[in-house]
Design a protein around this motif. Structure first.
Motif, short mmCIF file in Angstrom:
data_model
loop_
_atom_site.label_atom_id
_atom_site.label_comp_id
_atom_site.label_asym_id
_atom_site.label_seq_id
_atom_site.Cartn_x
_atom_site.Cartn_y
_atom_site.Cartn_z
N ILE B 216 0.84 -1.20 0.00
CA ILE B 216 0.00 0.00 0.00
C ILE B 216 0.88 1.26 0.00
O ILE B 216 0.65 2.20 -0.76
CB ILE B 216 -0.97 -0.03 1.20
CG1 ILE B 216 -2.00 -1.15 1.01
CG2 ILE B 216 -1.68 1.31 1.36
CD1 ILE B 216 -2.88 -1.41 2.21
N HIS B 219 2.33 1.66 -3.39
CA HIS B 219 1.31 2.10 -4.33
C HIS B 219 1.17 3.63 -4.29
O HIS B 219 1.12 4.27 -5.34
CB HIS B 219 -0.03 1.43 -4.00
CG HIS B 219 -1.16 1.88 -4.88
ND1 HIS B 219 -1.34 1.40 -6.15
CD2 HIS B 219 -2.14 2.81 -4.68
CE1 HIS B 219 -2.40 1.99 -6.70
NE2 HIS B 219 -2.90 2.85 -5.82
N PRO B 227 -4.02 8.40 0.43
CA PRO B 227 -5.05 7.43 0.88
C PRO B 227 -6.47 7.93 0.71
O PRO B 227 -7.35 7.15 0.37
CB PRO B 227 -4.70 7.24 2.36
CG PRO B 227 -3.23 7.51 2.44
CD PRO B 227 -2.95 8.57 1.42
N TYR B 230 -8.98 7.21 -2.36
CA TYR B 230 -9.87 6.05 -2.48
C TYR B 230 -11.05 6.14 -1.52
O TYR B 230 -10.89 6.58 -0.38
CB TYR B 230 -9.09 4.76 -2.23
CG TYR B 230 -8.09 4.46 -3.32
CD1 TYR B 230 -8.51 3.99 -4.56
CD2 TYR B 230 -6.73 4.69 -3.13
CE1 TYR B 230 -7.61 3.75 -5.58
CE2 TYR B 230 -5.81 4.44 -4.14
CZ TYR B 230 -6.26 3.98 -5.37
OH TYR B 230 -5.38 3.74 -6.38
N ILE B 233 -10.14 1.40 0.95
CA ILE B 233 -8.96 0.56 0.77
C ILE B 233 -9.28 -0.72 1.54
O ILE B 233 -9.58 -0.67 2.73
CB ILE B 233 -7.70 1.24 1.36
CG1 ILE B 233 -7.42 2.56 0.65
CG2 ILE B 233 -6.50 0.30 1.27
CD1 ILE B 233 -6.38 3.43 1.33
N THR B 235 -8.07 -4.66 2.47
CA THR B 235 -7.11 -5.77 2.40
C THR B 235 -7.87 -7.09 2.33
O THR B 235 -9.07 -7.14 2.60
CB THR B 235 -6.16 -5.76 3.61
OG1 THR B 235 -6.91 -5.52 4.79
CG2 THR B 235 -5.10 -4.66 3.45
N TYR B 261 -10.43 2.49 5.53
CA TYR B 261 -9.70 1.24 5.43
C TYR B 261 -10.48 0.09 6.09
O TYR B 261 -11.01 0.23 7.19
CB TYR B 261 -8.32 1.37 6.10
CG TYR B 261 -7.63 0.04 6.29
CD1 TYR B 261 -7.40 -0.78 5.18
CD2 TYR B 261 -7.28 -0.43 7.54
CE1 TYR B 261 -6.82 -2.02 5.33
CE2 TYR B 261 -6.69 -1.67 7.71
CZ TYR B 261 -6.46 -2.47 6.61
OH TYR B 261 -5.91 -3.70 6.75
N LEU B 306 -9.34 0.49 -3.69
CA LEU B 306 -8.03 -0.15 -3.76
C LEU B 306 -8.15 -1.52 -3.09
O LEU B 306 -8.37 -1.62 -1.88
CB LEU B 306 -6.94 0.69 -3.07
CG LEU B 306 -5.51 0.17 -3.31
CD1 LEU B 306 -5.13 0.27 -4.78
CD2 LEU B 306 -4.49 0.93 -2.46
N ALA B 331 -1.86 -4.97 -4.95
CA ALA B 331 -2.93 -3.96 -4.90
C ALA B 331 -3.48 -3.73 -6.31
O ALA B 331 -2.71 -3.66 -7.27
CB ALA B 331 -2.40 -2.66 -4.33
N ALA B 333 -6.27 -1.17 -8.31
CA ALA B 333 -7.18 -0.03 -8.21
C ALA B 333 -8.34 -0.24 -9.19
O ALA B 333 -8.12 -0.42 -10.39
CB ALA B 333 -6.45 1.26 -8.52
#
Lengths: 154, 337, 118
Positions: B216, B219, B227, B230, B233, B235, B261, B306, B331, B333
């Protein structure tokens, strides 16, 4: 940077991260787990004691009664694994259902059942020992060692 | 010489961002009882899926998900030019055997639980590169096939620890096209294998979090994005423990862990489902992407996503030999543009 | 009385295993616990430290796998006294043959009769 100091930096970073993980990782509920282990482990032993007492009251000698008790307990461990309840018990009881001989039976039966779809010879037949095998290996080696030591110091 | 379609160190830029023209997801009974039931296309009634073994069931799951994603566009498997798929089993048998049935030219991938992102970024490269017009990317995992390969026999009485995760029974498939409508894959960052010396197989989130943070961070460095660019994000399968660790690492790297996130492993189940730290497996991020996440992108609720699928690249053999657990994260997008 | 003692001693022996799983390094599996118990049980027995536990707790000490280790050790010792070096090899397994055979046979039968559940 030399490869040695790179190595050192890497180790230091790993250590720092390790400490972070230990700080954040939730701890197992030790007290609750121990209580469960105590009660379930104790109760399994009580069942064993009841069987043993009954067998002795039937006039079977103590040594044979002990062996028979072990066999009956192993049968029960196998049965409860087969009908699919021993793993649920293990989730709660932890060592309380692993340590008794029923847990040994559970390890054997669970491994054997799991590999049924790979056939009865190299599936069940081979994998039956995947967890119990090491136990027997260490048990047998210890027993022979003890025998030999006794022989030497007789 | 500078690569034309690369930006910074590890990020690919798609000149003609491929379209995600269709997608489909399939999950097991437990995932179907979770908070996203209505977002999945198919919820299996049991773990065998009318097959003779769990391995066969997983392969069927992957195969049917691929077919479903194509059939939503009124297409058949023969209309796809390439299948990129992977799973967790030895020799990726779920994917290979699914490819045998659908008879689409096949490239098998292994990225452990990062496979959904890996297949998506390779598929996007192949479409943008002009090699294929229509590529299907997919990944699957099955709780019981993974349990018996990586952990214990299912009927063994084992106590799970709070940091452990539950391998999801799920599959996701996406159809990538050069032409079409829908969300598009704009950037992808290929991750490095990062190993911070973690050895606890019951805490995979901790093994993978550094890889997620590294990818990340890279990226944002490579793309110059921040950050907040987005809307979300996400995971792959760090779980609650790994997500908390990733949050700490973001702060360390100077990335503010903004409220945008999250983690598929945390999202997939609700807290009462007895999954401890959360979900894991290729299917965890696969079904979340090919289910709720793409639905939200389609509806415009999320415009810029992301997607960072994470994988732990160990095997039972490496664990027994005392090796630590290396992590990886890629990652991708996905944007409405 | 024997019932209460079996409960207490058996429970305590299991708690030791639980502490080993929860407080030592991660990755202690049931397999490790079983190996540890049988080995430690055998050596404690050889040192004469396990019999008192059985006198006290009965099945509470014989049902845990350390009791199985005890049987192996005592079998080997008795074997040596009876047959010398041959006994060191035959004694342990003879004393536990019933349990081991039962585990294998019931294990195989259970695998034939049952399937693992979801």
């Amino acid at each position: 940077m030399s490869s040695e100091s790179e190595e050192k930096l890497k180790t230091a970073q790993q250590e720092e991260y390790h400490n972070l993980v230990n700080r954040i990782k939730p701890k197992p509920p030790v007290l609750k787990n121990c209580l469960w282990a105590f009660v379930v482990g104790g109760l399994i032993c009580v069942i064993g004691q009841l069987i043993l007492n009954y067998l002795i009251s039937m006039g079977i000698n103590k040594v044979d009664a002990g062996s028979l008790t072990a066999i009956i307990m192993i049968f029960m461990g196998a049965l409860f694994t087969g009908i699919g309840v021993y793993d649920d018990l293990g989730q709660k009881a932890g060592a309380g259902s692993i340590v008794p001989i029923t847990g040994f039976a559970n390890a054997i039966v669970a491994s054997a059942m799991e590999f049924k779809r790979e056939g009865y010879i190299f599936g069940v037949g081979a994998r039956i020992f995947s967890i119990a095998g090491p136990t027997l290996v260490f048990g047998f080696v210890a027993s022979v060692l003890i025998g030999l030591i006794k022989l030497a110091f007789r | 010489m500078v690569a034309l379609k690369k930006m910074g160190l590890q990020t690919l830029v798609f000149a003609e961002p491929p379209y995600i023209a269709s997608w489909a997801s399939m999950v097991g009974p437990k995932e179907g009882e979770g908070p996203w039931a209505k977002d999945f296309d198919w919820i299996m009634e049991d773990y065998l899926f009318a097959e003779a073994s769990w391995e066969k069931a997983e392969s069927k799951m992957l195969r049917e998900t691929v077919k479903l994603a194509l059939s939503k566009m009124k297409l058949e498997p023969k209309d796809a030019e390439l299948l990129l798929a992977g799973d967790l089993l030895n020799q990726i048998i779920s994917s290979s055997f699914a490819a045998r049935e659908v008879s689409i030219p096949f490239l098998g991938l292994y990225g452990a639980c990062s496979t959904m992102a890996e297949s998506l970024l390779i598929g996007s490269m192949l479409v943008d590169g002009g090699f294929f017009e229509r590529v299907v990317t997919a990944a699957s995992s099955h709780h019981y096939t993974a349990e018996r390969q990586f952990r214990f026999p299912t009927e063994q009485g084992v106590q799970k620890v709070p940091s452990s995760q539950w391998t999801a029974t799920a599959a996701g498939a996406l159809v990538l096209q050069k032409a079409g409508v829908g969300p598009r894959v704009t950037y992808a960052t290929v991750g490095k294998v990062i190993d911070m010396g973690q050895t606890d197989a019951a805490n995979m989130g901790a093994a993978m979090a550094p890889a997620a943070a590294d990818t990340i961070k890279t990226h944002f460095q490579d793309t110059g994005r921040v950050p907040d660019y987005y809307d979300l994000i996400v995971t792959g399968d760090l779980g609650a423990v790994g997500m908390a660790l990733a949050g700490e690492l973001f702060v360390k790297e100077g990335l503010v862990p903004s409220p945008n996130y999250s983690d598929c492993g945390v999202l997939l189940y609700d807290g009462l489902q007895g999954v401890d730290s959360g979900g894991s497996g290729c299917g965890c991020s696969g079904c979340m992407l090919a289910g709720p996440l793409l639905r939200k992108i389609k509806s415009g609720e999320i415009n810029r996503l992301l997607f960072v699928a994470t994988g732990a690249l160990m095997s039972p053999t490496s664990s027994f030999q005392g090796e630590s657990i290396p992590g990886i994260a890629h990652a991708v997008a996905i944007e409405n543009i | 009385m024997s019932i209460i003692m079996a409960f207490l001693i058996g429970g305590c022996i299991c708690v030791i295993g639980q502490l080993a799983m929860d407080l030592t390094k991660p990755g202690i599996t049931p397999g490790h616990i079983l190996v540890g118990y049988i080995t430690i049980g055998a050596f404690l027995s050889a040192l004469g430290l396990y019999q008192p536990l059985i006198d006290l707790g009965g099945a509470g000490a014989t049902i845990p796998l350390s009791g199985f280790g005890h049987s192996l050790a005592q079998g080997a010792i008795a074997g040596v006294q009876e047959k010398g070096i041959l006994g060191a090899f035959t004694g342990g397994v003879s004393a536990t043959a019933g349990g081991i055979t039962a585990a294998i046979v019931f294990g195989y039968l259970a695998a034939v009769l049952f399937n693992p559940k979801d």
